[in-house]
Design an enzyme around this catalytic site. Structure first.
Site, PDB file in Angstrom:
ATOM      1  N   GLU A  37       0.423  -1.046   0.266  1.00  0.00           N
ATOM      2  CA  GLU A  37       0.204   0.130   0.050  1.00  0.00           C
ATOM      3  C   GLU A  37       0.778   1.561   0.591  1.00  0.00           C
ATOM      4  OE1 GLU A  37      -4.160  -0.453   2.145  1.00  0.00           O
ATOM      5  OE2 GLU A  37      -2.692  -1.811   2.654  1.00  0.00           O
ATOM      6  N   ALA A  38       2.385   1.313   0.075  1.00  0.00           N
ATOM      7  CA  ALA A  38       3.042   2.385   0.554  1.00  0.00           C
ATOM      8  C   ALA A  38       2.932   3.023  -0.870  1.00  0.00           C
ATOM      9  CB  ALA A  38       4.321   2.022   1.157  1.00  0.00           C
TER      10      ALA A  38
END
Length: 975
Positions: free
Chosen positions: A886-887
């Site tokens: 997700e980063a």
């Protein structure tokens, strides 16, 4: 209904195939799939995604829009099945498997067919020629970011030209048995490259006799209205229609018609579930469903669904947060104000003196302020909502679906269908991606309702447009912020006010609002903070999970303000960030230390690349083509927080293999290969190979609950649970002399061959939820970090922005599988670029399909993407790993937006950065004016007044756990 058929003879994959077809209704893809060639996938159904690509008489075509009547007899057709099979793979298929080009796999057959035609025509293409080809054939991939696809074509082309052997492009088991970090091929890859993976619509074609086929009724007459009457009579009278189900039918069958919801936050005002399976009183948004038509075929069901009509009384429609929070706005849901939850953030000050932050900023030497809007980003997975349901021989309701939370889905279904929770079995189909929308169980209850109300198996397949209107989207957000610095460029204080638009339904809104409360101005050292995040209902698509859930909205505010402050200080934006990143001992905005401090090392790694990029941009800059370099910090949490848990099972089988059972949901991110990697590493003492491991995944009857695929948690949680299970199994297998027992020896000695490993985040000391009164807290045990750099070019004549290069320095802990992690990076970056430049779902007519909603084709994404993984080990992570998804989609969009500002001086405050917006800014600058920026948004009240109100009305909270199911829904804690 009269149907007239036609005999057709085609040369398919070199074989003459006679068959009957319906020339009036069938497309070529319909016919090919019906005769068993289900490697031909249909995504969009409108010829814009290329998943249905076949070669017709030497030319690549999109078969979903080619009428079978227009295909001449004895035409030659090649599908994926004619290119290679599992026993005799084509070099393209081998390359796709070994170059990381297989993720969800839904687009893969279409790409390989298209690439096959390319290499027949041009056996020695350049990378740019490959990209031009896929742009022309409109092949879309939402997972890979395209880079690994081009890698695969180039590798296969070398083999086909005789420049290397096929063995040269394969991954081979390492002699030393060290698999961790290496590009082990995904276990599901073979089925995907041969077209044999049966996704939802493939399963539908293979359902047994007695199955009913469903079509939803979405009136699409309004965003908000009272329902006066639903007319089903004409549809029910049509031949082949079995039943039209509405709310009254589900209630008569014992269901509540209410999906389970819950509170995640003490300040939520939602007291009753807001979402129904079938709407019977109001339409709350454009995609609401009022009925389900069940018929003998999907085609008949869809025709009948068109005959269902609804009488309505229009109500005021609030299509944005700003509309819904106006003083005269009526409530979207009668039982709660439109703003239904709030989370304050205070640092450096207490509730009693929050105004001190305002005073600090007012008196600071340097202050910048701005208002920003991020869009309602659609996920645009190529496969939409497709699922099947039936009662098994034990009376259990089985639902085969796309779900990244099989166990949680049972809680979310609740009592809506009137089926006890122990009578559900949720099974994940092979899945054509999701990126978050399948955390919602709305489609599951529709199919389940069909089975509950008829007792029959049901197959439900939505058209792409139906799916687009039905599924949730990323919450849009409106934000106001100010940032203050001293004369040396050190941050003194920041304030931010964020309003999140959660659309028609509340579920999860009070959870997503905690993300801007954690990631605004992350990972900087900001000594004093006053912030407020609010979430409201509107009459648009409901908010749901999307990769980096809630944090892109935070960075949309804070990263532009960092650039704007650098400009005000006359400082390079990279240097300003370097000066203000947090160092060991400094705290985040929630007043806790960062779990890791890789920031300085990451910036030191990026610095020479940044300096080179800036120099190249200056050298290439022209009045017609302006060049700029944008920087943005980003990151995301790992795990769902203080009470997250995961279980896996390991078993030594009679066949001598290791059997692994878990719910690491494979949406394309690599749930299969991730599970394999941690198993190989945890059981390294046994000297096993990938062939020695059999995965059994994502079936609530067979697998323990490993939790959902979200919050970048799967690798961390499953990996740690696998370590625990492996230790137990190894102890059971180990003999006194240190060697290991066989299966037969264990059985003879009465030793368990199957063990459970359970891991809980409670093992991490000091975790605490955010205080709902102050925002102080430390909910998760690990993070991922990304520093993004976008090199962009702006065409000053048109305003069109092109991203030329993208660099990301990340910290995801120790890499478990390099191809899988790179795939997540490239894919997340591609979504970020699309988010910045064109992806949107606000206009429900214009944005009804992938193309209209701005899906990114291969030429929209640079081939030059450089991802650098920092070699940092996470102490509590399995084998030193963290999360890895997700980063990569947290803040890349702001790197692009900052790049536009650096290139041509136009700051985009309201996304997306469409060419017309950029051109308007350029025209303003040319006229000697400032480009227009939004005035400070009215988000419902003055932020400091609202913080004062919160101070006067504090709530009691449990710092460890909070979840409250709403209403009488039979639901356990869903996360």
């Amino acid at each position: 209904m009269e149907v007239r058929l036609q005999k057709k003879v085609l040369i398919i994959n070199g074989v003459e195939r006679p068959f009957m077809c319906d020339p009036e209704r069938e497309t070529l893809s319909d016919a090919l799939r019906r005769i068993g060639l289900t490697g031909v996938k249909v995504g969009c159904g409108t010829g814009v995604c290329g998943s249905c690509s076949v070669i017709l008489n030497g030319k690549v075509i999109r078969s979903c829009t080619k009428k079978i009547a227009a295909v001449e007899d004895y035409s030659k057709i090649t599908t994926i099945e004619g290119i290679g099979n599992a026993q005799h793979l084509h070099p393209l298929q081998v390359a796709w498997m070994n170059c990381g080009a297989v993720q969800c796999g839904f687009c893969v057959p279409g790409f390989i067919v298209s690439a096959y035609a390319l290499l027949q025509e041009n056996p020695d293409p350049t990378r740019e020629e490959v990209r031009d080809w896929f742009q022309k054939t409109r092949n879309v991939c939402r997972c890979t970011g395209y880079k690994q696809i081009v890698d695969a074509v180039m590798a296969a082309a070398k083999v086909m030209r005789g420049e290397c052997s096929i063995e040269d492009i394969k991954f081979h088991n390492p002699e030393d048995g060290e698999y961790y970090g290496k590009p082990v091929v995904r276990p599901s890859a073979l089925a995907k490259v041969t077209g044999l993976a049966d996704y939802g619509d493939d399963q539908a074609l293979k359902m047994p006799e007695g199955t009913l086929y469903g079509a939803i009724v979405q009136p699409r007459v309004a965003h908000h209205a009272k329902i006066l009457a639903i007319h089903t009579e004409e549809a029910e009278a049509m031949p082949g229609v079995y039943k039209v189900i509405t709310a009254k039918d589900l209630l008569a069958a014992g269901g509540s018609n209410l999906m389970a919801e819950g509170q995640f936050h003490e300040r939520s005002t939602v007291m009753t579930p807001s979402r129904k399976v079938f709407q019977d009183e109001k339409i709350f948004r454009y995609g609401d469903v009022v009925a389900l038509v069940l018929a003998e075929s999907h085609g008949l069901a869809r025709e009948a669904a068109k005959k269902v009509t609804v009488d309505i009384e229009p109500l005021p429609e609030y299509l944005t947060y700003l509309d819904a929070v106006m003083p005269d706005a009526i409530r979207v849901h009668d039982d709660t104000p439109n703003i239904f939850a709030e989370q304050p953030v205070l640092k450096g000050v207490g509730m009693e003196d929050a105004y001190n932050v305002e005073e600090m900023i007012d008196k600071a030497p340097y202050v910048v302020e701005g208002s920003f809007m991020s869009t309602r980003e659609p996920h645009l997975s190529i496969e939409g909502c497709v699922l099947q349901s039936y009662f098994d021989k034990d009376g259990v309701l089985c639902i085969h679906c796309k779900s990244q939370c099989t166990y949680s889905s049972i809680g979310r279904i609740g009592n809506s269908l009137g089926v006890p929770k122990d009578k559900f079995r949720i099974i994940m189909n092979p899945t054509g991606a999701s990126f978050g929308w399948s955390t919602n169980a709305g489609d599951l209850v529709l199919a389940g309702a069909g089975t509950v109300c008829t007792g029959r198996p049901v197959s439900l397949s939505m058209s792409y447009e139906e799916h687009q209107h039905y599924s949730g989207k990323r919450c849009p957000a409106y934000s106001n912020g100010r940032l203050a610095c001293d004369k040396d460029g050190k941050i003194i204080a920041a304030e931010f006010d964020v309003g999140m638009d959660h659309g028609a339904y509340s579920w999860g809104g009070d959870d997503v609002m905690t993300k801007p409360a954690r990631f605004t101005f992350w990972p900087y050292n900001v000594p004093n903070v006053a912030g407020l995040v609010r979430v409201a209902n509107t009459n648009h698509a409901f908010g749901t999970a999307y990769r980096s859930y809630g944090s892109p909205q935070a960075y949309t505010l804070s990263e532009p303000l960092m650039d704007m402050m650098a400009d005000k200080l006359g400082m390079d934006p990279f240097e300003f960030r370097y000066k203000n990143i947090a160092r060991p001992g400094e705290t985040n905005i929630n007043s806790y230390p960062f779990r890791q401090y890789p920031m300085e090392k990451m910036m030191d790694t990026m610095r020479p690349l940044y300096e080179k990029a800036v120099a190249e941009a200056k050298a290439a800059d022209t009045p017609e083509k302006r060049r700029g370099v944008g920087i943005a910090w980003g990151g995301f949490n790992v795990t769902e927080g203080t009470t997250d848990s995961a279980e896996v099972a390991l078993e030594l089988g009679a066949d001598g293999r290791i059997w692994k059972y878990d719910t690491w949901h494979n949406m394309g991110q690599g749930g299969d290969v991730g599970s394999l990697m941690v198993t190989l590493e945890a059981l390294k003492e046994l000297h096993i190979t990938p062939e020695d491991v059999q995965l059994v995944q994502n079936d609530t009857k067979l697998c323990p609950d490993t939790g959902m695929a979200g919050a970048s948690r799967s690798f961390y949680m499953d990996g740690n649970a696998t370590k625990i299970a492996a230790e137990k199994l190894l102890n059971n297998m180990r003999k006194p002399d240190g060697t290991f027992r066989t299966y037969e020896e264990m059985k003879a000695e009465g030793i368990e061959t199957k063990v459970i490993g359970r891991y809980e985040t409670t093992t991490t000391p000091g975790l605490t939820r955010l205080d709902p009164n102050t925002g102080v807290g430390d909910p998760t045990p690990a993070f991922t970090y990304c520093l993004n750099m976008a090199e962009v070019e702006v065409d000053t004549k048109t305003g069109k922005t092109t991203v030329l290069k993208f660099t990301c320095v990340d910290m995801v802990g120790r890499v478990g599988n390099i191809d899988a992690v790179n795939g997540q990076a490239y894919g997340g970056i591609s979504h970020s670029i699309g988010f910045a430049l064109k992806e949107d779902y606000q206009d429900v007519k214009k944005h009804a399909n992938m193309f209209g909603a701005g899906v990114s084709y291969i030429k929209d994404i640079p081939d030059d993407i450089n991802v650098i993984h920092m070699p940092v080990t996470i102490e509590d992570g399995p084998f030193g790993s963290s999360g890895a998804s997700e980063a990569f989609q947290a803040s890349g969009h702001v790197a692009v937006l900052n790049g536009i500002a650096r290139a041509c001086g136009v700051r985009i405050h309201e996304m997306p950065a469409l060419p017309a917006k950029v051109k308007a800014g350029l025209d303003a600058i040319a006229a000697g004016k400032e480009p227009e920026a939004p005035k400070k948004y009215f988000l419902g009240s003055d932020m400091y007044e609202e913080l004062e109100n919160i101070k006067e009305n504090p709530v009691q909270y449990d710092s460890y756990n909070f979840y409250q199911p709403l209403g009488d829904a039979d639901a356990d804690r869903p996360f």
